[in-house]
Design a protein around this motif. Structure first.
Motif, PDB file in Angstrom:
ATOM      1  N   GLN A 127       0.838  -1.205   0.000  1.00  0.00           N
ATOM      2  CA  GLN A 127       0.000   0.000   0.000  1.00  0.00           C
ATOM      3  C   GLN A 127       0.875   1.258   0.000  1.00  0.00           C
ATOM      4  OE1 GLN A 127      -2.569   0.716   3.448  1.00  0.00           O
ATOM      5  NE2 GLN A 127      -4.171   1.435   2.045  1.00  0.00           N
ATOM      6  N   ILE A 128       1.913   1.276   0.800  1.00  0.00           N
ATOM      7  CA  ILE A 128       2.848   2.408   0.836  1.00  0.00           C
ATOM      8  C   ILE A 128       3.494   2.600  -0.535  1.00  0.00           C
ATOM      9  CG2 ILE A 128       5.075   3.185   1.777  1.00  0.00           C
ATOM     10  CD1 ILE A 128       4.166   1.804   4.458  1.00  0.00           C
ATOM     11  N   ALA A 129       3.954   1.507  -1.144  1.00  0.00           N
ATOM     12  CA  ALA A 129       4.626   1.582  -2.440  1.00  0.00           C
ATOM     13  C   ALA A 129       3.687   2.064  -3.541  1.00  0.00           C
ATOM     14  CB  ALA A 129       5.210   0.216  -2.806  1.00  0.00           C
ATOM     15  N   ILE A 130       2.451   1.607  -3.533  1.00  0.00           N
ATOM     16  CA  ILE A 130       1.485   2.035  -4.559  1.00  0.00           C
ATOM     17  C   ILE A 130       1.192   3.525  -4.416  1.00  0.00           C
ATOM     18  CG2 ILE A 130      -0.944   1.840  -5.275  1.00  0.00           C
ATOM     19  CD1 ILE A 130      -0.668  -1.199  -4.750  1.00  0.00           C
ATOM     20  N   ILE A 131       1.006   3.990  -3.196  1.00  0.00           N
ATOM     21  CA  ILE A 131       0.739   5.416  -2.973  1.00  0.00           C
ATOM     22  C   ILE A 131       1.937   6.249  -3.429  1.00  0.00           C
ATOM     23  CG2 ILE A 131       0.396   7.180  -1.183  1.00  0.00           C
ATOM     24  CD1 ILE A 131      -1.351   5.059   0.301  1.00  0.00           C
ATOM     25  N   LEU A 163       3.143   8.919   0.804  1.00  0.00           N
ATOM     26  CA  LEU A 163       3.175  10.254   0.210  1.00  0.00           C
ATOM     27  C   LEU A 163       4.535  10.924   0.403  1.00  0.00           C
ATOM     28  CD1 LEU A 163      -0.399  11.353   1.235  1.00  0.00           C
ATOM     29  CD2 LEU A 163       0.408  10.938  -1.100  1.00  0.00           C
ATOM     30  N   THR A 164       5.163  10.680   1.537  1.00  0.00           N
ATOM     31  CA  THR A 164       6.486  11.260   1.791  1.00  0.00           C
ATOM     32  C   THR A 164       7.515  10.679   0.822  1.00  0.00           C
ATOM     33  OG1 THR A 164       5.922  11.586   4.121  1.00  0.00           O
ATOM     34  CG2 THR A 164       8.257  11.664   3.538  1.00  0.00           C
ATOM     35  N   GLY A 209      10.646  19.962   0.865  1.00  0.00           N
ATOM     36  CA  GLY A 209       9.313  19.631   0.359  1.00  0.00           C
ATOM     37  C   GLY A 209       8.803  18.330   0.945  1.00  0.00           C
ATOM     38  N   SER A 210       9.709  17.372   1.085  1.00  0.00           N
ATOM     39  CA  SER A 210       9.336  16.077   1.644  1.00  0.00           C
ATOM     40  C   SER A 210       9.045  16.181   3.140  1.00  0.00           C
ATOM     41  CB  SER A 210      10.435  15.055   1.375  1.00  0.00           C
ATOM     42  OG  SER A 210      10.653  14.968  -0.014  1.00  0.00           O
ATOM     43  N   LEU A 211       9.807  17.021   3.846  1.00  0.00           N
ATOM     44  CA  LEU A 211       9.507  17.253   5.270  1.00  0.00           C
ATOM     45  C   LEU A 211       8.146  17.919   5.441  1.00  0.00           C
ATOM     46  CD1 LEU A 211      12.960  18.397   6.688  1.00  0.00           C
ATOM     47  CD2 LEU A 211      11.730  16.276   7.188  1.00  0.00           C
ATOM     48  N   ALA A 212       7.816  18.831   4.537  1.00  0.00           N
ATOM     49  CA  ALA A 212       6.501  19.480   4.587  1.00  0.00           C
ATOM     50  C   ALA A 212       5.398  18.449   4.366  1.00  0.00           C
ATOM     51  CB  ALA A 212       6.419  20.590   3.537  1.00  0.00           C
TER      52      ALA A 212
END
Length: 174
Positions: free
Chosen positions: A11-15, A60-61, A83-86
């Motif tokens: 699920q993490i990988a697909i997102i 998403l991160t 951007g990734s931290l945001a």
């Protein structure tokens, strides 16, 4: 139903893959529209998934890190970090605010991407990319531009996605 470790990773990988693919596709079709200071990054609509599953947070991160790799070739390597931290901060807050609603709408959660990206990415732009000294008024302008793009995505496409997920009972499957 309890998810296995493999199901959570998938699920993490697909997102992550969907977020990165949407961002790359948008940058290909409309160059700069997903990577400039004033942007309408369509992939940000996926932040809504954090209302329904905690696995959207790392997904998403990671997707943001992957999609911001594009920025390295454009001279924006810091966006991969900031951007990734945001995104990490915004999606974590979205998940924790998922039950805070105005009537049936999770407005506080939907505002988190605009707040986090406006502050963090606005600071990044003003501090690293604008020549000269840091000016608070310029930071407010830069942050406001970033936040405006995030608000546009979340309050239009994000709202539509939220209600589509609820209407089709997909929230129970996530």
């Amino acid at each position: 139903m309890k998810k296995t470790k493999t199901q959570r990773i998938v699920q993490i990988a697909i997102i992550a893959a969907m977020y990165a693919a949407l961002t790359y596709a948008q940058n290909f079709l409309l160059p700069g529209s997903a990577s400039m200071a004033v942007q309408f990054r369509v992939s940000e609509v996926m932040n809504v998934l954090a209302l329904f599953t905690p696995y959207a947070i790392p997904g998403l991160t990671i997707g943001c890190v992957i999609s911001n790799l594009y920025g390295i070739t454009s001279g924006l390597p810091l966006d991969m970090i900031f951007g990734s931290l945001a995104t990490l901060g915004a999606t974590t807050c979205i998940y924790f605010l998922r039950n805070a609603k105005i009537k049936t709408y999770p407005l506080p959660a939907m505002l988190m991407p605009a707040i986090f990206n406006g502050i963090i990415v606005g600071w990044e732009i003003e501090y690293f990319f604008i020549e000269g000294d840091f000016h608070f008024s310029d930071f407010l302008f830069q942050g406001g531009c970033v936040a405006l793009g995030e608000l546009a995505v979340m309050l239009t496409l994000g709202t539509a996605l939220y209600y589509a997920i609820i209407k089709r009972n997909l929230d129970k499957k996530l």
